[in-house]
Enzyme design. Sequence first.
Site, mmCIF file in Angstrom:
data_model
loop_
_atom_site.group_PDB
_atom_site.id
_atom_site.type_symbol
_atom_site.label_atom_id
_atom_site.label_comp_id
_atom_site.label_asym_id
_atom_site.label_seq_id
_atom_site.Cartn_x
_atom_site.Cartn_y
_atom_site.Cartn_z
ATOM 1 N N GLY A 91 6.957 22.378 -32.139
ATOM 2 C CA GLY A 91 5.670 21.885 -30.745
ATOM 3 C C GLY A 91 6.584 22.081 -29.404
ATOM 4 N N LEU B 111 7.229 19.274 -27.278
ATOM 5 C CA LEU B 111 8.180 18.151 -27.038
ATOM 6 C C LEU B 111 9.027 18.428 -28.376
ATOM 7 C CD1 LEU B 111 9.578 15.708 -26.135
ATOM 8 C CD2 LEU B 111 7.764 14.245 -27.403
ATOM 9 N N ASP C 223 2.989 19.520 -44.686
ATOM 10 C CA ASP C 223 1.677 18.780 -44.545
ATOM 11 C C ASP C 223 1.827 17.481 -44.449
ATOM 12 O OD1 ASP C 223 -0.925 18.063 -44.310
ATOM 13 O OD2 ASP C 223 -1.780 19.109 -45.881
ATOM 14 N N ALA D 109 1.537 15.307 -33.452
ATOM 15 C CA ALA D 109 0.001 14.730 -33.158
ATOM 16 C C ALA D 109 -0.825 15.756 -32.648
ATOM 17 C CB ALA D 109 0.528 13.470 -32.065
ATOM 18 N N THR E 198 2.051 7.458 -26.105
ATOM 19 C CA THR E 198 1.378 7.925 -24.826
ATOM 20 C C THR E 198 1.116 6.763 -23.840
ATOM 21 O OG1 THR E 198 -0.247 8.986 -23.753
ATOM 22 C CG2 THR E 198 -0.952 7.745 -25.800
ATOM 23 N N ASP E 199 1.271 7.033 -22.504
ATOM 24 C CA ASP E 199 0.661 6.175 -21.511
ATOM 25 C C ASP E 199 -0.782 5.690 -21.762
ATOM 26 O OD1 ASP E 199 -0.032 8.592 -20.727
ATOM 27 O OD2 ASP E 199 0.522 8.226 -18.386
ATOM 28 N N TYR F 205 -8.344 9.680 -27.705
ATOM 29 C CA TYR F 205 -6.870 9.993 -28.052
ATOM 30 C C TYR F 205 -6.058 8.872 -27.700
ATOM 31 C CZ TYR F 205 -2.106 11.754 -26.498
ATOM 32 O OH TYR F 205 -0.912 11.786 -26.365
#
Length: 317
Positions: free
Chosen positions: A13, A15, A47, A71, A112-113, A137
């Site tokens: 992905g 990142l 998986d 994610a 995450t922020d 999210y």
Amino acid sequence: MATNTALVTGATGFLGRQVVKAFERQNWTVRGTGFSRADGTSVLKVDLSNAAEVEKALDDVQPQVVVHCAANRFPDKVEKDPEGTKAINVDASRSLAKLCAERSILLIYISTDYVFSGRQGEAPYQSDAATGPTNLYGQTKLDGEVAVFDEFKGAGKEGLGVALRVPVLYGPATTPSESAVNVLMDVLHKAQQDGAHIKMEHWALRYPTNTEDVGRVCHDVAVKYLETQDRASLPRVLQFSSEDKYTKYEMCRVFGEIMGLSTNRIEANTEGNDPNASVQRPYDCHLSTKALKDLQIDISTQDFVGWWKRESRAFRH
């Protein structure tokens, strides 16, 4: 450490690719997990919702650290698939944490922020500030943090589970749509078409941070935590962010200047959140990096404009 081995989930992905490279630059042995893009060699097809597959990967690779990048990270997609998102962002994170704790493996959970409310006047947020996500999210990522911490605490291994919160990311991409920042270069090109009229959000403040820098920080955090004897004294939550501040509209203007293209057909939208929209985005979730500084971890970041000037050749049509 006799051998330095890292396992990166979501390694194919946006990142994850840079996290893999960051550890490889420091001569670590690195394996990744992926699914649709896994090659079965450097990136194992796993998986993450299947505990047996995850357990096999951990036992085959035997890493000292797992960096959990995988994610569902697009807020609009999250709203359309809440159950699928919970399965990957929360349930799979809990299962991975349990398996890592049982094996005394350090787990760096990428968060995450958006765990913060982002209300005007509250930022910058310290790592121990009260959370309050405005959308699903952010809530699922916060729930993932709690799940990780619970599993390590239950196993008596609290110092081995850490969350690293990051803001919106940009960097090397296979397609611009991988990033909410990179994709704005596509918007700029669409705005060159006759008759184009694009409204672009000019309200929420964002702090675009390069994935290469995040990869470096993940490596440095791993080294710090693995080398520390009294890990219980280390913080469970870390935050990393650039200090570059833009709205999406301002990023489009920057791209226009770099590319020598007009932004006249891009209109600034200062209205803020539509109260009827399914996804409510926060105004300003600027993250304090004090916890990283206190650990003497390098928090330097690439200059946003400078990076795009260097990379812009790839976007010239």
